[in-house]
Design a protein around this motif. Structure first.
Motif, mmCIF file in Angstrom:
data_model
loop_
_atom_site.group_PDB
_atom_site.id
_atom_site.type_symbol
_atom_site.label_atom_id
_atom_site.label_comp_id
_atom_site.label_asym_id
_atom_site.label_seq_id
_atom_site.Cartn_x
_atom_site.Cartn_y
_atom_site.Cartn_z
ATOM 1 N N UNK A 54 94.649 -3.463 81.264
ATOM 2 C CA UNK A 54 95.738 -3.275 82.223
ATOM 3 C C UNK A 54 96.160 -4.643 82.711
ATOM 4 N N UNK A 55 97.434 -4.931 82.606
ATOM 5 C CA UNK A 55 97.986 -6.205 83.078
ATOM 6 C C UNK A 55 97.254 -7.403 82.474
ATOM 7 N N UNK A 56 96.797 -7.251 81.244
ATOM 8 C CA UNK A 56 96.116 -8.346 80.560
ATOM 9 C C UNK A 56 94.663 -8.511 80.951
ATOM 10 N N UNK A 57 94.125 -7.582 81.717
ATOM 11 C CA UNK A 57 92.738 -7.653 82.172
ATOM 12 C C UNK A 57 92.012 -6.376 81.763
ATOM 13 N N UNK A 58 90.699 -6.464 81.578
ATOM 14 C CA UNK A 58 89.961 -5.216 81.361
ATOM 15 C C UNK A 58 90.190 -4.271 82.540
ATOM 16 N N UNK A 59 90.167 -2.983 82.276
ATOM 17 C CA UNK A 59 90.509 -2.017 83.323
ATOM 18 C C UNK A 59 89.620 -2.138 84.553
ATOM 19 N N UNK A 60 88.344 -2.410 84.384
ATOM 20 C CA UNK A 60 87.462 -2.495 85.549
ATOM 21 C C UNK A 60 87.774 -3.719 86.398
ATOM 22 N N UNK A 61 88.252 -4.794 85.779
ATOM 23 C CA UNK A 61 88.638 -5.992 86.528
ATOM 24 C C UNK A 61 89.931 -5.720 87.298
ATOM 25 N N UNK A 62 90.883 -5.050 86.654
ATOM 26 C CA UNK A 62 92.145 -4.729 87.332
ATOM 27 C C UNK A 62 91.903 -3.803 88.520
#
Length: 95
Positions: A54-62
């Motif tokens: 998501x938004x260029x980041x892994x989902x857990x980071x986002x």
């Protein structure tokens, strides 16, 4: 031209009563912040789960970043509702 009076002549503003409604809202905001911190931990992910971006980041980071931004906004709202006494009114006769 207005005349300026010394500080000690000005009447002190009346003390503010603590509003129970505001205290309740502040406590709800603090509870929401705690929930955001709990939700920001990726405990819900399985190690074998697929990695989504998501938004260029892994989902857990986002999700964690969104929670931290949410905590910052909720914290700002909570501080807007807190009455902080002025240093002048609590120090008595300041010179």
């Amino acid at each position: 031209m207005p005349v300026s009076l010394p500080h000690s002549i000005h009447p002190a503003p009346p003390p503010r009563r603590r509003d129970p409604q505001r205290r309740r809202v502040v406590r709800l905001l603090l509870a929401a912040m705690a929930l955001c911190y709990v939700f920001s931990i990726p405990w819900y992910r399985t190690p074998e789960g697929p990695l989504r971006v998501w938004l260029g980041l892994p989902d857990w980071v986002a999700v964690a970043l969104a929670c931290y931004v949410g905590v910052a906004v909720l914290n700002a709202l909570a501080w807007l509702l807190v009455d902080i006494p002025d240093a002048e009114s609590s120090s008595g006769d300041a010179s």
